[in-house]
Design a protein around this motif. Structure first.
Motif, mmCIF file in Angstrom:
data_model
loop_
_atom_site.group_PDB
_atom_site.id
_atom_site.type_symbol
_atom_site.label_atom_id
_atom_site.label_comp_id
_atom_site.label_asym_id
_atom_site.label_seq_id
_atom_site.Cartn_x
_atom_site.Cartn_y
_atom_site.Cartn_z
ATOM 1 N N VAL A 86 0.829 -1.209 0.000
ATOM 2 C CA VAL A 86 0.000 0.000 0.000
ATOM 3 C C VAL A 86 0.864 1.260 0.000
ATOM 4 C CG1 VAL A 86 -1.715 1.314 1.282
ATOM 5 C CG2 VAL A 86 -1.929 -1.174 1.099
ATOM 6 N N ALA A 87 1.888 1.289 0.867
ATOM 7 C CA ALA A 87 2.765 2.467 0.902
ATOM 8 C C ALA A 87 3.524 2.600 -0.408
ATOM 9 C CB ALA A 87 3.735 2.358 2.079
ATOM 10 N N GLY A 88 3.895 1.459 -1.009
ATOM 11 C CA GLY A 88 4.570 1.507 -2.305
ATOM 12 C C GLY A 88 3.672 2.115 -3.369
ATOM 13 N N ILE A 89 2.397 1.733 -3.369
ATOM 14 C CA ILE A 89 1.449 2.315 -4.335
ATOM 15 C C ILE A 89 1.324 3.820 -4.127
ATOM 16 C CG2 ILE A 89 -0.991 2.388 -4.982
ATOM 17 C CD1 ILE A 89 -1.117 -0.614 -4.455
ATOM 18 N N VAL A 90 1.212 4.230 -2.873
ATOM 19 C CA VAL A 90 1.063 5.665 -2.577
ATOM 20 C C VAL A 90 2.306 6.440 -3.005
ATOM 21 C CG1 VAL A 90 0.842 7.357 -0.725
ATOM 22 C CG2 VAL A 90 -0.550 5.280 -0.691
ATOM 23 N N LEU A 91 3.481 5.942 -2.645
ATOM 24 C CA LEU A 91 4.719 6.668 -2.932
ATOM 25 C C LEU A 91 5.060 6.673 -4.421
ATOM 26 C CD1 LEU A 91 6.914 5.501 0.087
ATOM 27 C CD2 LEU A 91 5.783 7.709 -0.226
ATOM 28 N N LEU A 92 4.767 5.566 -5.106
ATOM 29 C CA LEU A 92 5.031 5.530 -6.546
ATOM 30 C C LEU A 92 3.990 6.338 -7.321
ATOM 31 C CD1 LEU A 92 6.016 1.767 -7.032
ATOM 32 C CD2 LEU A 92 7.538 3.750 -7.078
#
Length: 221
Positions: free
Chosen positions: A106-112
């Protein structure tokens, strides 16, 4: 890549700073994991903590040397910190905690996806989302075909691994996905060469997936 010449000192400062940041974030992550997930057994040994901090710092340095300071650099730092922690836990306990895998995804989706606010080029991000689904589906099929070879933790981890590989490109998704199995196979063969024959069942697949992701990101263009 870090530029040479007039910006060399600034580039070197960035590399050193991110390396130190990774070393500092590693013990912070371990403390949070120990408090929020006590079933994992608390803090690791001092030797393990030093090792994970060094590996995390080294991964941060490697990423900034390879990619410079792209909009997705924060996502790469997240990958270095949580990826190393996931590998540590899997090696020690043969377990990939759902909470950590979910945060990485989830954090990867947000940051990317955050750079899309300032850019009109969503291709990389859309490809990353599709890749997460693709690699998850591949691992799910393999787990259903051979439940003894692939665990559900590996299936869940395939989603964030696919996300990052896909963000880099379709070729990276292909090579990184295949390399995970190769690395795991080599690791298993090494253990089988020196220990009892049922060691193959004791070699966790998660670290191979994460290691393949890092190698693909750093070596394949």
């Amino acid at each position: 890549m870090v530029s040479a010449g007039g910006g060399g000192s600034a580039g070197l400062l960035m590399v050193v700073s991110l390396g130190l940041l990774g070393c500092l974030l590693s013990p912070v992550a371990e403390i949070l994991i120990a408090r929020l997930l006590p079933r994992l057994g608390g803090l690791p040994t001092p030797r393990a903590r030093i090792t994970t901090a060094a590996v995390t710092g080294g991964a941060c340095v490697a990423f900034v040397l390879r990619f410079g300071t792209p909009p997705g650099l924060s996502a790469l730092i997240l990958l270095a910190v949580l990826g190393v922690q996931l590998a540590r836990v899997d090696i020690a306990l043969h377990l990939l905690p759902n909470q950590l895998v979910f945060i990485l995804l989830v954090a990867g989706i947000v940051l990317l996806g955050a750079p899309l606010i300032f850019s009109q080029q969503p291709d990389d991000f859309v490809r990353a989302l599709f890749s997460a689904v693709i690699l998850f589906a591949v691992y799910l099929i393999l787990a259903l075909i051979s439940p003894g070879g692939i665990g559900m933790g590996d299936v869940k981890l395939a989603a964030p691994v696919g996300l990052y590989l896909g963000y880099l490109g379709w070729s990276q998704l292909l090579y990184g996905g295949l390399l995970g199995f190769i690395v795991n196979g080599v690791t298993t063969a090494v253990f089988l060469g020196g220990k009892r024959r049922n060691t193959a069942k004791e070699v966790p697949h998660g670290p191979a997936m994460l290691g393949a992701l890092a190698l693909t990101a750093l070596l394949i263009q």
